[in-house]
Write a protein that holds these residues in place. Structure first.
Motif, PDB file in Angstrom:
ATOM      1  N   THR A 150     -37.879  36.284  24.212  1.00 46.27           N
ATOM      2  CA  THR A 150     -37.766  34.766  24.914  1.00 46.27           C
ATOM      3  C   THR A 150     -38.066  33.902  23.867  1.00 46.27           C
ATOM      4  OG1 THR A 150     -40.350  35.313  25.241  1.00 46.27           O
ATOM      5  CG2 THR A 150     -38.597  35.877  27.033  1.00 46.27           C
ATOM      6  N   SER A 178     -30.693  32.710  24.841  1.00 50.38           N
ATOM      7  CA  SER A 178     -31.091  31.756  25.538  1.00 50.38           C
ATOM      8  C   SER A 178     -32.162  32.255  26.796  1.00 50.38           C
ATOM      9  CB  SER A 178     -29.864  30.839  26.057  1.00 50.38           C
ATOM     10  OG  SER A 178     -29.311  31.551  26.972  1.00 50.38           O
ATOM     11  N   TYR A 179     -33.088  31.665  27.059  1.00 50.94           N
ATOM     12  CA  TYR A 179     -33.993  31.752  28.174  1.00 50.94           C
ATOM     13  C   TYR A 179     -33.973  30.482  29.041  1.00 50.94           C
ATOM     14  CZ  TYR A 179     -38.169  33.180  30.576  1.00 50.94           C
ATOM     15  OH  TYR A 179     -39.134  33.629  31.465  1.00 50.94           O
ATOM     16  N   SER A 180     -33.631  30.756  30.369  1.00 52.50           N
ATOM     17  CA  SER A 180     -33.749  29.605  31.183  1.00 52.50           C
ATOM     18  C   SER A 180     -33.849  30.125  32.637  1.00 52.50           C
ATOM     19  CB  SER A 180     -32.421  28.813  31.119  1.00 52.50           C
ATOM     20  OG  SER A 180     -31.159  29.598  31.658  1.00 52.50           O
ATOM     21  N   GLN A 181     -34.247  29.627  33.578  1.00 53.14           N
ATOM     22  CA  GLN A 181     -34.479  30.083  34.958  1.00 53.14           C
ATOM     23  C   GLN A 181     -35.193  31.410  35.132  1.00 53.14           C
ATOM     24  OE1 GLN A 181     -30.983  29.151  36.760  1.00 53.14           O
ATOM     25  NE2 GLN A 181     -31.170  26.970  37.146  1.00 53.14           N
ATOM     26  N   ASN A 182     -36.042  31.566  34.126  1.00 57.33           N
ATOM     27  CA  ASN A 182     -36.650  33.071  34.169  1.00 57.33           C
ATOM     28  C   ASN A 182     -35.828  34.205  33.972  1.00 57.33           C
ATOM     29  OD1 ASN A 182     -39.263  32.005  34.777  1.00 57.33           O
ATOM     30  ND2 ASN A 182     -38.877  31.847  37.148  1.00 57.33           N
ATOM     31  N   SER A 183     -34.887  33.959  33.322  1.00 60.48           N
ATOM     32  CA  SER A 183     -33.932  35.131  32.524  1.00 60.48           C
ATOM     33  C   SER A 183     -33.297  34.970  31.347  1.00 60.48           C
ATOM     34  CB  SER A 183     -32.588  34.801  33.741  1.00 60.48           C
ATOM     35  OG  SER A 183     -32.666  35.105  35.064  1.00 60.48           O
ATOM     36  N   GLU A 221     -26.777  38.789  31.258  1.00 63.53           N
ATOM     37  CA  GLU A 221     -28.095  38.597  31.614  1.00 63.53           C
ATOM     38  C   GLU A 221     -28.865  40.086  31.583  1.00 63.53           C
ATOM     39  OE1 GLU A 221     -30.769  37.511  35.496  1.00 63.53           O
ATOM     40  OE2 GLU A 221     -28.605  36.978  35.599  1.00 63.53           O
TER      41      GLU A 221
END
Length: 258
Positions: free
Chosen positions: A207, A223-228, A236
């Motif tokens: 992260t 990349s880290y977005s929306q807890n993923s 993913e």
């Protein structure tokens, strides 16, 4: 004249648990019944458990059930008929619940410890070898293993550390590009693009990173977005942190293409 029966009335003062025995005319003796002890006037139950544990094993409990009668029951952690009790080793059945790659050691009654064997890591209940071995043990990653074997790629069987991003088995089986890559002789490069050397990066480590270099030589964007966590804006991470002795495996839902 007739002899006086000293036992004729009310047991002549003997205990209710005694037998009145006529001896000579007008005289009697009081004898405690079987299972009782005393002078005949007062008789008490014999508790066999008070002497030598009633003949029970030292690892058994003696319980009085009646006059000079008792039963023997093995204590928890032992088995047998009570007269003979044998220690039950938790490790004898199913390795005590430890991993098949762990050593089970009895410590005390109803207790045991599980320790991973040499060249394995874990808490003893779950033990993992190197990540190359672990690929085969998980149905989600076994197809990736077979591709490595087919091409004799053993990079990740070394000491490491490595970070591995593995497309789930069903993804590798269903993607039509795989056959083309194999036919063109580029499958090895595709597989190595999923490997990172010199680092065992857990999910939390990833992260904080934006780019890492694969064993194939090209970079993987993170990349880290929306807890993923997403790799190259496409794949993913769906299962993470399968830690082996020489690295960590993360399972992804797409194939990374260099």
């Amino acid at each position: 004249c007739s002899a006086i029966d000293a036992c004729e009335s009310s047991n002549r003062g003997c205990s209710a648990q005694a037998e009145c025995r006529r001896t000579t005319p007008g005289s009697r003796a009081c004898v405690c019944s079987a299972g009782y002890t005393g002078d005949g006037i007062v008789c008490t139950e014999i508790n066999p458990c008070l002497v030598n544990n009633g003949g029970c094993d030292k690892n058994a409990e003696c319980t009085q059930t009646g006059p000079n009668q008792a039963v023997c029951n093995c204590l928890k952690g032992y088995s047998g008929d009570g007269k003979t009790c044998t220690y039950i080793s938790l490790c004898l059945q199913n390795n005590g619940g430890c991993s098949e790659f762990a050593i089970c050691n009895d410590t005390e009654l109803t207790e045991r410890t599980c320790t991973c064997k040499t060249n394995y890591t874990g808490d003893g209940f779950q033990c993992r070898g190197n990540i190359f071995q672990e690929l085969l043990r998980n149905s989600n990653t076994s197809r990736f293993y077979f591709h490595l074997e087919a091409l004799s790629i053993r990079d990740i069987s070394g000491p490491g550390p490595f970070t591995l991003f593995v497309p789930r088995t069903d993804i590798l089986n269903s993607d039509p590009r795989v056959k083309d890559w194999i036919a063109k002789g580029v499958m090895a490069q595709v597989l190595r693009y999923h490997m990172v050397g010199c680092a065992s990066l857990l999910y939390k480590d990833l992260t904080a990173i934006t780019n890492i270099t694969s064993l194939q030589g090209e970079q993987i964007h993170i990349s880290y977005s929306q807890n993923s966590l997403v790799l190259n804006n496409k794949a993913e991470i769906i299962l993470s942190d399968a830690v082996g002795t020489n690295g960590v495996i993360h399972i992804i839902n797409q194939i990374l293409v260099p």
